[in-house]
Design a protein around this motif. Structure first.
Motif, short mmCIF file in Angstrom:
data_model
loop_
_atom_site.label_atom_id
_atom_site.label_comp_id
_atom_site.label_asym_id
_atom_site.label_seq_id
_atom_site.Cartn_x
_atom_site.Cartn_y
_atom_site.Cartn_z
N ASP A 246 0.88 -1.17 0.00
CA ASP A 246 0.00 0.00 0.00
C ASP A 246 0.92 1.22 0.00
O ASP A 246 1.63 1.46 0.97
N ALA A 248 0.31 4.41 0.01
CA ALA A 248 -0.28 5.69 0.43
C ALA A 248 0.74 6.57 1.16
O ALA A 248 0.61 7.78 1.18
N HIS A 268 0.25 0.57 -5.23
CA HIS A 268 -0.47 1.73 -5.79
C HIS A 268 0.19 3.00 -5.29
O HIS A 268 0.82 3.02 -4.23
N ASN A 270 -0.87 6.96 -4.61
CA ASN A 270 -1.98 7.91 -4.58
C ASN A 270 -1.45 9.24 -5.11
O ASN A 270 -0.78 9.96 -4.39
N HIS A 272 -3.01 11.77 -5.55
CA HIS A 272 -3.64 12.84 -4.77
C HIS A 272 -3.04 12.95 -3.37
O HIS A 272 -3.45 13.81 -2.61
C1 LIG Z 1 -5.61 6.87 1.64
C2 LIG Z 1 -5.23 5.49 1.96
C3 LIG Z 1 -5.77 4.41 1.23
C4 LIG Z 1 -6.89 4.54 0.22
O1 LIG Z 1 -6.61 5.43 -0.80
P1 LIG Z 1 -7.80 6.23 -1.53
O2 LIG Z 1 -7.08 6.98 -2.59
O3 LIG Z 1 -8.43 7.09 -0.49
O4 LIG Z 1 -8.75 5.22 -2.06
C5 LIG Z 1 -5.30 3.14 1.50
N1 LIG Z 1 -4.37 2.94 2.46
C6 LIG Z 1 -3.84 3.95 3.19
C7 LIG Z 1 -2.80 3.66 4.22
C8 LIG Z 1 -4.27 5.27 2.97
O5 LIG Z 1 -3.78 6.25 3.70
#
Ligand SMILES: *Cc1c(COP(=O)(O)O)cnc(C)c1O
Length: 496
Positions: A246, A248, A268, A270, A272
Motif C-alpha cells: 500500500d 499511500a 499503488h 496515490n 492525490h
Molecule cells: C488513503 C489510503 C488508502 C486509500 O486510498 P484512496 O485513494 O483514499 O482510495 C489506503 N491505504 C492507506 C494507508 C491510505 O492512507
C-alpha cells in the motif's frame, strides 16, 4: 433571529432556497423543431429547484465557506497527505489540449495526452524501480483492487488457485482487508510488535500451502518504516506468494528509496497524496499501480505504447504482451486532469526536489514529535517517518476522550488529525504535517495543542461542549453513518 453567525450564513438546501416556479434563464421557444419524443414527451413540472444566477452563486459560495481546506489552513490528517496543491499544476491541467479532450476521440487527435501518460508512467516506474505500470485506477482503494487482481490472475495462470490466504497486519488501512475479501481471498491478520512493526515470527507462522500473498503498508500507518521488509519479501517469494505494498505513505520515501529494491510486486501510488493533486470530499483521486517483473504480464489493459513515432492504446488480448492480462479495469484511461497535475508537480520539483519532499516531510513530523512529546503521548519510541502517532494516554485520569480533544481543535481553527486509526493504538491521534508547512505554521499548531492539553487539566468539562463555533455542533456520527438521510423531502407542516 437569522441563524447566521458573523458573516457566515446559515445555508439551506437548494430545494429549500429555490422555487420550482422560478427560472434563472429566459430562452425563446425553439422554432420549427420536430418533436421526436412521441408519447414520451411530457411538459409537467419535474420538481427541480428554480434559482436565479445570484441565488445559485451565493448558495455555492456560502457552502464553500463552510468547507475546511488545505488552502485555508494546516490540515494534519494523518495517512492522507494533505499538502499544498501548487497553482502551477492547475494552470497546466486547464490547458485546452488536456482539459477539452474526450476519451472516445480518435487516437491520432490526442497524441499529446498519450505522450503525457507515457511520460508520467516512465517517471513513476523510475521513482519506484518497478517494471510495469497501469495508470487507470481512480484512487488508492481501486489501485489495491487492481494490484490484487493481477496477483489473483498470476495464481490462476500458475494453476495455484488453492492459494487463498492473504495476510494483512493489524495496523492496516481498512481498504486492505476489504480488497482481499472482495476478491474472494481469506484474510488472516498478523500481529504488530510492541514497537509498532510487523511481528515477523507471527508472519512466518501464518504461512502455509494456502498462502497467496501479503499486503503491507510501508512506511506503515504507525508512521514507522517496516525494517523487516526485505526479509518479508524474501520469505514471501520463497513461499510462492506475492508482496502487495500500500503506497499511500510514499511521501515519506519518494526519491529516497525505490520500492522495487525491497522486492515489492505491486504497489499503488496515490497521486492525490504524494504528488499533490487535490483531494478531500471524495475525489477526484488517481491511484496508478506499478508492478514487478513477476507480475508485469498480468496487469490490466490498455497499454500506452509508441509505435513508429505514434502513440497508441494497446488492448487487444490477442496481443502477445497482453495474453495474460485480466483485461480492462475501467472504461477509460484514467484521471487525465490528475496526471497533468502530478506531472507538473514532478517536473517542477525535479528529482532533487522530490527527494527533498520526503526529507522535509519527515523532518516536519519529527519536529512535531519532539515539540509535543512532553504534552501528548507518542505511541512509540524513537524517530517517526512523515507522520507521528500519539496515544490517548495523556488524557487518562480525565473525562476527556480523543474525540472531545479533536472537536476542541475545531474551535481553535484546526481541522483535527486522524483519530482512532490505526486501531492498534488506544484512542490514536495520527498527525501528518507534510513538507509544505513552514516552521512558523508548525509552531502555531504546536502552541495550540499545548494550550489544549493544559486546558484538559483544569477545564475538562469544556471539551464535552466542543465545537461551539461551528454552524452545527456535535453530530451523531454513528447515526449519520448507519442511517444516512440521502434524500430531501419537503417538510409538510403539521396539522393543527
Ligand atoms: C488513503 C489510503 C488508502 C486509500 O486510498 P484512496 O485513494 O483514499 O482510495 C489506503 N491505504 C492507506 C494507508 C491510505 O492512507
Amino acid at each position: 433571529m437569522s441563524n447566521n453567525r458573523g458573516l457566515d450564513h446559515d445555508e439551506k438546501l437548494l430545494f429549500e432556497v429555490g422555487d420550482i416556479s422560478k427560472t434563472g434563464v429566459d430562452l425563446p421557444d425553439p422554432e420549427n423543431i420536430k418533436n421526436m419524443l412521441g408519447s414520451s414527451c411530457s411538459d409537467t413540472e419535474i420538481g427541480l429547484a428554480g434559482l436565479s444566477e445570484p441565488e445559485t452563486l451565493r448558495h455555492y459560495v456560502r457552502l464553500s465557506r463552510k468547507n475546511y481546506s488545505i488552502d485555508a489552513g494546516l490540515y494534519p490528517l494523518g495517512s492522507c497527505t494533505m499538502k499544498h496543491n501548487p497553482r502551477l499544476n492547475e494552470k497546466m491541467a486547464r490547458l485546452e489540449g488536456f482539459s477539452e479532450i474526450h476519451p472516445l476521440q480518435p487516437i491520432s487527435t490526442c497524441q499529446g495526452a498519450l505522450e503525457l501518460i507515457d511520460l508520467i508512467s516512465t517517471w513513476l516506474k523510475e521513482l519506484t524501480g518497478m517494471a510495469a505500470i497501469t495508470m487507470t485506477p481512480k484512487a488508492g482503494a481501486q489501485g489495491e483492487l487492481c494490484g490484487m487482481m493481477a496477483i489473483k490472475q498470476a495464481l490462476i495462470f500458475k494453476k495455484e488457485s488453492h492459494r487463498k490466504v492473504v495476510l494483512v497486519p493489524d495496523s492496516a488501512h481498512g481498504t486492505n482487508p476489504a480488497t482481499a475479501a472482495f476478491l474472494g481471498f481469506d484474510v488472516r491478520t498478523i500481529k504488530s510488535t510492541q514497537e509498532g512493526l510487523i511481528d515477523f515470527e507471527d508472519f512466518k507462522e501464518n504461512i502455509d500451502e494456502h498462502f497467496a500473498g501479503v499486503m503491507i503498508t510501508n512506511p506503515n500507518t504507525c508512521g514507522l518504516f517496516e525494517s523487516d521488509i526485505v526479509k518479508i519479501s524474501e520469505l514471501t517469494h520463497k513461499s510462492g506468494g506475492y508482496l502487495y505494498c500500500d503506497g499511500a505513505n510514499f511521501n515519506a520515501v519518494v526519491g529516497k528509496l525505490k520500492p522495487g529494491d525491497l522486492g515489492i510486486d505491486a504497489m499503488h501510488i496515490n497521486l492525490h497524496k504524494t504528488f499533490s493533486t487535490p483531494h478531500g470530499g471524495g475525489g477526484p483521486g488517481s491511484g496508478p499501480v506499478v508492478f514487478s517483473k513477476r507480475l508485469e504480464n498480468f496487469c490490466p489493459t490498455p497499454l500506452v505504447k509508441k509505435i513508429n513515432g505514434k502513440y497508441d492504446l494497446i488492448e487487444n488480448l490477442d496481443n502477445k504482451e497482453l495474453s495474460n492480462s485480466f483485461g480492462r479495469l475501467n472504461v477509460f484511461h484514467g484521471q487525465m486532469g490528475m496526471f497533468v497535475r502530478a506531472m507538473s508537480y514532478m517536473l517542477s520539483h525535479g528529482s532533487d526536489g522530490l527527494r527533498q519532499v520526503a526529507e522535509d516531510a519527515v523532518l516536519n513530523a519529527n519536529y512535531l514529535r519532539e515539540s509535543l512529546s512532553m504534552h501528548l503521548t507518542p505511541a512509540f519510541q524513537g524517530y517517526c517517518m512523515h507522520e507521528i502517532l500519539f496515544s490517548d494516554e495523556f488524557l487518562s485520569d480525565t473525562n476527556v476522550e480523543t474525540l472531545d480533544f479533536a472537536k476542541a481543535m475545531i474551535d481553535e481553527g484546526y481541522h483535527p488529525m486522524t483519530i482512532y486509526f490505526p486501531l492498534v493504538i488506544h484512542g490514536a491521534l495520527l498527525v501528518e504535517p507534510t513538507e509544505t508547512e513552514s516552521k512558523q505554521s508548525l509552531d502555531h499548531f504546536i502552541e495550540t495543542l499545548k494550550g489544549l492539553v493544559a486546558r484538559v487539566k483544569n477545564d475538562s468539562d469544556s471539551f464535552k461542549e466542543a465545537p461551539i463555533f461551528t454552524p452545527i455542533r456535535r453530530l451523531d456520527e454513528t447515526q449519520a453513518a448507519r442511517k444516512p438521510i440521502l434524500r430531501w423531502r419537503e417538510e409538510v407542516p403539521a396539522k393543527a
